[in-house]
Design an enzyme around this catalytic site. Structure first.
Site, PDB file in Angstrom:
ATOM      1  N   SER A   9       8.960 -38.286  28.677  1.00 41.03           N
ATOM      2  CA  SER A   9       9.962 -37.236  28.361  1.00 41.03           C
ATOM      3  C   SER A   9       9.587 -37.566  26.346  1.00 41.03           C
ATOM      4  CB  SER A   9      11.016 -37.812  27.994  1.00 41.03           C
ATOM      5  OG  SER A   9      11.572 -39.335  28.047  1.00 41.03           O
ATOM      6  N   ASP A  56       0.648  -1.632  -0.337  1.00 41.55           N
ATOM      7  CA  ASP A  56       0.031   0.327  -0.451  1.00 41.55           C
ATOM      8  C   ASP A  56       0.334   1.409   0.146  1.00 41.55           C
ATOM      9  OD1 ASP A  56      -2.041  -1.301   0.267  1.00 41.55           O
ATOM     10  OD2 ASP A  56      -2.172  -1.525   2.004  1.00 41.55           O
TER      11      ASP A  56
END
Lengths: 631, 301
Positions: free
Chosen positions: A537, A30
């Protein structure tokens, strides 16, 4: 038909001493950024007839300017973005005038593309920041300016575009310039030049506009041709990160690399930053003959007077002015991938010619790119910026980024995907690491282990909740105890009652949970104990961190492999039921991922054997590896 | 480095740094050698990067069997003169199927003999990095190409999944089967290349210089009849014209331009006055809009 040949003067100009300016343009579509670059290419005659013909065709199809040629289409390259009307990546453009050649990094301005702007800025000496004269200094202007400043750009052009749409008014321009200078004062720019222009009509881009008689300064191109960005890289301390050791035969040993800063001459004394070994430069070798000196930016090959052990990744400097050497430093970090940065997780970092494992040990604060406010944070997402402390697996030679862009910058690489996950700029080394010296104890790990007639190790059971990890680990410990072995069992649930009771189940907390357990397990290994650890884990990278904490052969990863359906059916604590009902967030296997081990020392398929048999297999594995004696 | 302008010196040093980085970080690199001016410059830079040693990688030419004869002669002479390993790969399957620019058209010919041929060669030798001489200024879709362009195990190029490149820190890590295409001349322009060829006295294929050559005019392009395989249309007679080539490729797909430029100085002078881009002579780009981007996704270099 032959085109007339240009004059001898024009030809001479084209090969004359020309310098190179790299700049980037920041702004959104723009603001007319693509139009501005298109205008520069068009006005400097870098647009050829066949490209112009394609452009006229394109303008009718995609253009936004009606019948006029849409110059933005010259630079919006990929089909995808032409259709969407946005620029999605960094694009590089090239043009030249009689005085200079230019490399333009064209970067998009949307918030989500901080990453691209940082990429473009990393190699630029100057930034052209576009402002729409109707809108003035916007949040995005501030964001662009901050990122440029962060990446070390010191020269800014404030291009106040669409000046025609405010009727070429001087007061509108002055107000914007003043607002910008006030905002940018703390950003450390050496020079800001504001220029009123219209990219669409060409006013003040390459030619002076009579519609802006009040503007006494240069046009954009005049400024770009004249601005002095010569960094003082040549007069800074000499740094040569060794890239390649050149050994064509036994008589020649050259150290090749690109000089980051400073100047070097034959006869200079040099030192290898890591080892502290010194020698003198014998020759500066190139295919065009030996050089009497070489400076920042030159790619050269040095030979030395003495046989010194030097490898890729070493940094050469003069002894009087050396880089810092440390395994800990503070840095600013820009995160560039979707997968979040987790402190404690193991990554790779590449700094100059060296790649080493590294973790972020603390995330001090995030920086809001719009307001520059400091925000508390535990993790970092895509396009976020933070100040962090970093610890590396080996000591590195570096300089603060503010002093040296080549030896003060690093990239972060994700060890799983190999993606470039982040980019960092070093603030300063941390002395912490050098001031705490390890207390050497007289009784060592080997002695302690010998007394116990075993070799210590971490036996790490990983797998989904309810896969049977703890049951198997427990039985293994019973069997080892019966054979007189010294053991310890660390279990997920138990640890969370004590050591880790301050941690939750977010990704960041899971990483910290495993890190602490790893450190505790390591202490047990130092004590000579076989340490059984039973933890979900879920992440490969954290399991690797624990593996890296201890010596080779001291970490056995046991993958307790049970199908999710079996775990759900078993569900001894009723957790899956609640997780599936959405009552427990971040539950591994349900709402949080589990990464199965890629190369575990042992895989136990729980559906194929009894707990008794599986435990025996673990004990057998310990025997095979010589950790315990066979009975 | 003596007679070069500041900006050419800078470009040269940066390209050498890139070439050394690949040799340091990859297991099995190769340099794609396409015989043109860009390849000649790239090869010259590789010779400089490792001097006094030779470049620690071979050259690879994917031969479509339709290159100009003078290109093939020049290729073999160059490898011999510099004492380098040259691998020539031809897609034999394509040859058996009778694929040619004349019979199959430019699209199929390029896809089979060039793109597929390249993939075959990279797979056959297990190369994990391949240098190419492409420049970003050649074509719009190349403007966003990385210096280190990541390819999947199928040689695919995903424009949205390329790694950001900051400073001169290149992420060279790949998994088995994946590879990187490396473009050391990314930041060079056509003019830079010619000025460097001139300053460094780098040999180039004589086809770049103007000479009387037998050409026919087809679809507005001047095509040189390099051998008998190019069938003449009824009534078509090759005429001798003084022409030269701005880019080189398969001869039936490469348009010549009328020119009197018989020396490097003439070429540079002509280019400064030129009003068309170099790719204009390449028939394969104008097949359809965005055609280069499409070819790259499929593994074209």
């Amino acid at each position: 038909m032959h085109a007339p040949l240009p004059s001898a003067v024009a030809l001479a100009e084209s090969v004359a001493e020309k310098s190179l300016l790299r700049f980037l343009t920041c702004g959104s579509v723009d603001d007319g950024k693509s139009t501005l670059i298109g205008r520069l290419l068009y006005d400097t005659k870098l647009v050829f007839d066949d490209q112009l013909a394609a452009l006229e065709k394109d303008s009718r199809k995609h253009g936004t300017t009606g019948e006029a040629i849409d110059l933005a289409l010259l630079v919006d390259g990929l089909e995808a973005e032409r259709e969407q009307g946005i620029t999605i990546d960094v694009a590089y453009r090239y043009f030249a005038t009689a005085k200079r050649t230019f490399i333009v990094a064209d970067t998009p301005g949307h918030e989500q593309y901080t990453r691209n702007m940082a990429t473009g800025a990393s190699n630029a000496d100057l930034a052209v920041i576009l402002i729409d004269a109707r809108k003035g200094v916007l949040t995005q202007t501030k964001r662009h300016s901050f990122i440029c400043s962060l990446l070390g750009i010191r020269h800014v052009v404030l291009a106040v575009n669409k000046i025609d749409l405010v009727d070429y008014r001087e007061d509108a321009f002055d107000a914007i310039e003043q607002a910008y200078r006030a905002f940018a004062a703390p950003l450390g720019f050496r020079e800001i030049t504001a220029i009123p222009l219209s990219a669409r009509d060409g006013d003040n881009v390459t030619t002076r506009s009579d519609r802006l008689p009040w503007h006494k300064g240069p046009t954009l191109l005049e400024h770009l041709e004249a601005v002095d960005v010569e960094s003082d890289a040549t007069s800074k301390p000499f740094r040569l990160p060794v890239q390649w050791v050149n050994r064509p035969n036994l008589d020649f040993r050259g150290f090749a690399g690109t000089i980051s800063s400073g100047t070097v001459r034959p006869g200079d004394e040099i030192v290898v930053a890591g080892s502290g070994k010194t020698s003198r430069v014998a020759r500066i070798v190139t295919m065009d003959g030996d050089l009497a000196s070489a400076s920042a930016g030159d790619s050269v090959t040095l030979t030395l007077e003495d046989e010194v052990d030097i490898a890729r990744g070493d940094v050469l400097s003069h002894p009087a002015d050396r880089p810092e050497v440390s395994n800990q430093f503070a840095a600013r970090l820009i995160w560039m991938q979707d997968e979040r940065l987790l402190p404690g997780r193991s990554y790779l970092i590449k700094l100059a010619t060296r790649t080493v494992p590294a973790t972020v040990t603390s995330l001090k604060h995030k920086i809001d790119v719009n307001s520059l406010d400091h925000l508390a944070a535990r993790t970092l997402g895509l396009n976020e910026i933070a100040e962090v402390n970093v610890e590396t697996g080996a000591a590195l030679a570096f300089d603060p980024y503010a002093d040296n862009r080549e030896t003060g910058a690093f990239i972060v690489i994700d060890r799983e995907t190999n993606a470039t996950a982040g980019a960092g700029m070093i603030l300063h080394g941390l002395r912490r690491a050098t001031n705490i010296h390890r207390q050497a104890s007289s009784v060592d790990k080997a002695t302690r282990a010998r007394l116990k007639r075993q070799k210590p190790a971490i036996v790490w059971f990983t797998g989904l909740s309810a896969s049977g990890k703890s049951t198997i680990a427990n039985l293994v410990e019973v069997k080892l105890a019966a054979r007189g072995q010294h053991t310890m069992l660390l279990d997920g649930d138990n640890v969370r009652f004590g050591l880790n009771k301050d941690l939750g189940f977010t990704d960041a907390d899971r990483v910290e949970n495993v890190r602490r357990i790893g450190e505790v397990a390591k202490l047990f290994v130092d004590a000579g104990v076989i340490t059984l650890c039973s933890f979900i884990s879920p992440f490969e990278s954290e399991r690797r961190i624990v593996r890296d904490l201890v010596g080779d052969g001291e970490f056995l990863e046991i993958f307790v492999d049970a199908p999710l359906s079996a775990c759900i059916a078993r569900d001894p604590k009723g957790l899956y039921k609640r997780a599936l009902a959405g009552e427990i967030p971040n539950f591994t296997g349900v709402s949080s991922p589990y990464e199965p081990p890629k190369a575990p020392e042992l895989t136990l398929l729980t559906t194929e054997a009894s707990v008794e048999e599986l435990a025996d297999r673990v004990v057998e594995a310990l025997e095979q590896r010589g950790l315990i004696e066979r009975v | 480095m003596s007679g070069l302008s500041t900006h050419l010196k800078r470009l040269e040093a940066e390209s050498i740094q890139i070439i050394r980085e690949v040799a340091s970080e990859f297991r099995n690199p190769v340099m794609l050698y396409s015989i043109g001016k860009d390849s000649s410059v790239m090869l010259h830079l590789a010779m400089k990067a490792f001097y006094p040693a030779k470049p620690p990688f071979p050259l690879l030419h994917v031969d479509t069997t339709w290159k100009f004869r003078e290109m093939i002669e020049f290729r073999d002479e160059t490898a011999k003169r510099l004492g380098l390993d040259l691998i020539v790969h031809i897609n034999e399957d394509g040859v058996r199927r009778g694929v040619s620019p004349v019979a199959s058209g430019s699209n199929v010919h390029t896809q089979v003999m060039k793109t597929e041929g390249l993939r075959q060669a990279l797979d056959k030798y297990g190369f994990d990095a391949a240098f190419g001489g492409a420049r970003r200024d050649e074509e719009k879709s190349r403007a966003k190409e990385r210096v280190f362009s990541f390819r999947t195990a199928n040689h695919g190029w995903d424009p949205r999944n390329q790694r950001p490149e900051l400073w001169r820190l290149y992420n060279t890590r790949v998994k088995p089967g994946e590879s990187i295409r490396v473009f050391p001349l990314s930041n060079w322009t056509e003019l830079d290349v010619w000025q460097y060829v001139l300053a460094e006295e780098i040999p180039v294929v004589p086809l770049y210089f103007a000479k009387e050559r037998p050409v026919v005019r087809r679809d507005g392009a001047l095509i040189m009849r390099d051998d008998e395989r190019l069938p003449l249309h009824p009534g078509e007679v090759p005429e001798l014209r003084r022409v030269r080539f701005r880019t080189l490729g398969c001869y039936p797909l490469t348009g010549a331009i009328d020119s009197d430029a018989a020396s490097l100085e003439d070429i540079i002078a002509e280019m400064l006055a030129s009003t068309t881009s170099e790719r204009q002579g390449r028939l394969i780009d104008s097949d359809e809009a965005g055609s280069m981007e499409k070819k790259k996704r499929e593994g074209y270099f």
